[in-house]
Design an enzyme around this catalytic site. Sequence first.
Site, short mmCIF file in Angstrom:
data_model
loop_
_atom_site.label_atom_id
_atom_site.label_comp_id
_atom_site.label_asym_id
_atom_site.label_seq_id
_atom_site.Cartn_x
_atom_site.Cartn_y
_atom_site.Cartn_z
N ASN A 45 0.78 -1.00 -0.04
CA ASN A 45 0.10 0.10 0.21
C ASN A 45 0.88 1.17 -0.08
O ASN A 45 1.97 1.18 0.64
CB ASN A 45 -1.00 0.20 1.23
CG ASN A 45 -1.85 -1.04 1.28
OD1 ASN A 45 -2.01 -1.75 0.26
ND2 ASN A 45 -2.30 -1.53 2.39
N VAL A 46 0.37 2.24 -0.51
CA VAL A 46 1.17 3.58 -0.71
C VAL A 46 0.45 4.64 0.08
O VAL A 46 0.87 5.82 0.13
CB VAL A 46 1.24 3.95 -2.34
CG1 VAL A 46 2.04 2.95 -3.07
CG2 VAL A 46 0.00 4.16 -2.79
N ASP A 47 -0.51 4.31 0.74
CA ASP A 47 -1.26 5.54 1.61
C ASP A 47 -0.98 5.79 2.74
O ASP A 47 -1.44 6.72 3.36
CB ASP A 47 -2.72 4.83 1.85
CG ASP A 47 -2.84 3.42 2.38
OD1 ASP A 47 -1.80 3.33 3.21
OD2 ASP A 47 -3.83 2.87 2.12
N HIS A 62 5.92 -0.10 -2.92
CA HIS A 62 5.58 0.56 -4.10
C HIS A 62 5.78 1.93 -3.95
O HIS A 62 5.28 3.00 -4.90
CB HIS A 62 4.07 0.34 -4.57
CG HIS A 62 3.93 -1.28 -4.99
ND1 HIS A 62 4.70 -1.86 -5.89
CD2 HIS A 62 3.28 -2.23 -4.37
CE1 HIS A 62 4.25 -3.08 -6.01
NE2 HIS A 62 3.45 -3.30 -4.81
N CYS A 73 13.67 16.91 -12.93
CA CYS A 73 14.82 17.40 -12.35
C CYS A 73 15.00 16.47 -11.02
O CYS A 73 16.10 16.83 -10.22
CB CYS A 73 14.60 18.91 -11.75
SG CYS A 73 13.18 19.02 -10.74
#
Length: 103
Positions: A45-47, A62, A73
Site C-alpha cells: 500500500n502507498v497510503d 511501491h 529534475c
Amino acid sequence: STRRRYWARALVGYPAFAAAKPNDAHFAVAALEEAGVVSQVITQNVDGLHEAAGSRKVIPLHGRGYRVQCMSCGAESCRGEYHSTLAARNPNYAGVIGSARDG
C-alpha cells in the site's frame, strides 16, 4: 500523454486518497509492533495508513503516495501541495472533478 492522463485522474481521486484514515487492522498491526510481536511491516500500500496508525518500521514496496518526484529534475514535494498546484492551474476542471466523483 500517459503522465497527463495519470495526473488528470489523480486530480479526481486524490481527495479520497488523502482523506483515508487507518482502520482497526492498521491499529492492530501497530499494537503488535509496539508489543514486540511484529518487528517490521512490509506493505504494498502507498497510503501511509500504517504509519498514521503508529507503525514505525514500515517498508512500502511501491513507494509512498503522499510524496511526488519530478521526472525531469528529481525534486521531491508533498503530493498535497502538488495537487493544490494542479487544481489551481486547472480551475475549469473543478466541475469535472465533482461529476466524476458522483458516478
